[in-house]
Design an enzyme around this catalytic site. Structure first.
Site: not given
Length: 542
Positions: A292, A355, A405
């Protein structure tokens, strides 16, 4: 033998009454101590026997409470210490920029623990509302704890970290059960076993524990044994999987969070990723994976950087990297995205994912119109959420579900629903940056929560973390390879295959948990009715 059992029973009864009879600040301190002890069973400690001490003590406190509100207070103090010890590592994120955020560390961690403690308080309150005997309350507590865990994982934006089922991660046999009823179901069985010894002694003077106080502990531990045996059988009978023929290379550059955003070091960080990608064995990989935000630049806005970064893509393969992205609307307002790009050699972006499950206070500020404080990542600019789970397809690798994440910690939410069967992915890809949390328990807890998604969904997981722990996990939760916390290097591994058929958890989702809790609630109801009518009949006989 009876001579040795009776003194032990008397000592246990005395202990139960001492716990149940605690008052004032001693009662709150005892509940907090029990909560702190319970957190040691979570990753990476896994001190499972201490769950028996902590949850048995809590049930005694709840059962002996004079009112539901006093039970809730005991539950709150238990939860406060439990979450304070279990989630202390969140405070490390504030130290990446101590001049801006250091002063918020202590109040943020305390405030978070105080908020999450409301969930155990709610469980304790609900259990004390009824007039069940001790055994019934123990089962009801396991049901209530599981229900509030589910609530904590779904209410507002949800935070299902450190669910009680994760205490079993060292046991591959135990975690196989999550393929049937998910981690919440394993949490229920765990708490049920942990509270069951409470039935061996009554915490109120003059109360007897029951005619067969050993029955619930015997049943609960027999259930644990059956789950373990079933899990071991599942592993033993697992067919030899057909290889996917795909090789992945995970790059873990181990770049300190405080350094990666400094202006003079950002391109050096990119170069370090490219250099590591070209370690020996590079030409045998089909896909190279960076973590990430490996790129702190807006890659899609710079052809020069795209060309440079894409050198990490293996011949005929692709590079998948976390990166920032921004878009401008017609009104010139700017939106920021925490994204993933798949690139091929030459710099062309072939797929992008944004995301969608963002971190409150980290990537956006709740109630931004009221709260003007900065988030930890983009400052005053909130990150925009993506459209939801997706299945990405890039040439040369099976379709996959990207997770950035902590998106990987949400049970039942890691795969796009509603599409045709051939749209279902064949592996999970988790890009994360746990450098925020340093050398704490956080990265270990994050890894173990992510591993459970592989078992629940019946598909492998590839995890790329900036500072660790990067890993490749097969469809049974077994770690094929890993890079430890704080290591720099590459992890080469064959991509494990998905199971040929979907797991019950993947097909039915939360219904398996609902059925399990309904059965437990039915047993609790039967115990309550039996206790009520038994008491009335005994009264009439007298």
């Amino acid at each position: 033998m009876n001579g040795s059992v009776r003194p032990a029973a008397r000592r246990l009864a005395a202990l139960a009454q001492a716990v149940g009879g605690a008052t004032g600040w001693r009662r709150s301190a005892l509940a907090a101590a029990l909560g702190a002890v319970s957190a040691t069973a979570l990753p990476p400690g896994h001190a499972l026997p201490l769950l028996l001490v902590s949850f048995t003590g809590l049930v005694w406190l709840v059962h002996a409470s004079r009112s539901p509100w006093r039970a809730a207070v005991a539950g709150w103090w238990f939860g406060f210490a439990h979450f304070l010890v279990g989630l202390y590592w969140i405070g490390a994120a504030f130290l990446t920029d101590p001049s801006r955020f250091g002063g918020l560390m202590v109040p943020a961690v305390i405030g978070l623990a105080a908020f999450f403690a409301l969930f155990p308080a709610l469980a304790a309150f609900a259990v004390r509302l009824n007039r069940l005997p001790l055994a019934g309350r123990a089962i009801a507590f396991a049901v209530a704890w599981t229900a509030v865990e589910w609530l904590r994982g779904n209410i507002l934006s949800g935070f299902p970290m450190n669910l009680m089922g994760t205490v079993w991660m060292p046991s591959l046999g135990m975690i196989q059960s999550t393929a049937w009823f998910g981690v919440y179901g394993l949490s229920f069985v765990t708490v049920l076993a942990a509270v069951s010894p409470a039935t061996l002694a009554a915490p109120r003077a003059g109360e007897v524990p029951g005619r067969r106080p050993w029955l619930l502990p015997a049943a609960a531990f027999a259930l644990l044994a059956a789950i373990w045996v079933g899990g071991q059988a599942r592993l033993a009978l697992a067919p030899d999987p057909a290889p996917t023929g795909v090789s992945v290379r995970v790059v873990q550059a181990n770049i300190d969070q405080a350094e990666k955003w400094k202006e003079g070091l950002r391109e050096a960080a990119l170069a370090q990723h490219v250099i590591l990608s070209h370690e020996p064995g590079y030409d045998e990989a089909d896909v190279v994976i960076w973590p990430e935000a490996a790129s702190t630049f807006f890659l899609d806005e710079s052809r020069r950087l795209l060309d440079f970064v894409s050198r990490a893509a293996p011949p005929g393969g692709h590079l998948i990297t976390g990166a920032l992205r921004r878009t401008r609307s017609a009104g010139r307002s700017v939106a920021f995205w925490n994204s993933l790009h798949a690139l091929e050699l030459g710099g062309d972006i072939v797929a992008t994912y944004d995301k969608h499950h963002l971190v409150p206070f980290g990537e956006y500020m709740p109630l931004r119109s009221i709260i003007s404080a900065r988030a930890l990542t983009f400052g005053k600019a909130d990150t925009s959420p993506g459209s939801g789970p997706r299945t990405l397809r890039i040439p040369g690798v099976p379709p996959f579900s990207p997770l950035i994440c902590y998106e990987a910690i949400f049970p039942g939410e890691v795969v796009a629903d509603g599409g045709p069967p051939d749209e279902r992915p064949e592996w999970l890809l988790n890009l994360t940056n746990d450098a925020w949390f340093g050398q704490t328990a956080g990265p270990y807890q994050h890894l173990q929560a992510s591993r459970l998604r592989a078992v629940e969904e019946g598909m492998p997981l590839v995890r790329a973390a900036n500072t660790g722990i990067s890993a490749v996990v097969d469809s049974y939760g077994r770690i094929v390879g890993a890079l430890g916390l704080g290591e720099a290097g590459v992890l080469d591994a064959p991509l494990p295959p998905a199971l040929e058929s979907r797991t019950p958890m993947a097909r039915l989702g939360g219904w398996t948990l609902a059925i399990l809790l309904l059965l437990a609630t039915t047993v609790t109801f039967v115990i309550g009715v039996w206790h009520h009518w038994g008491a009335r009949l005994r009264g009439q006989g007298a």
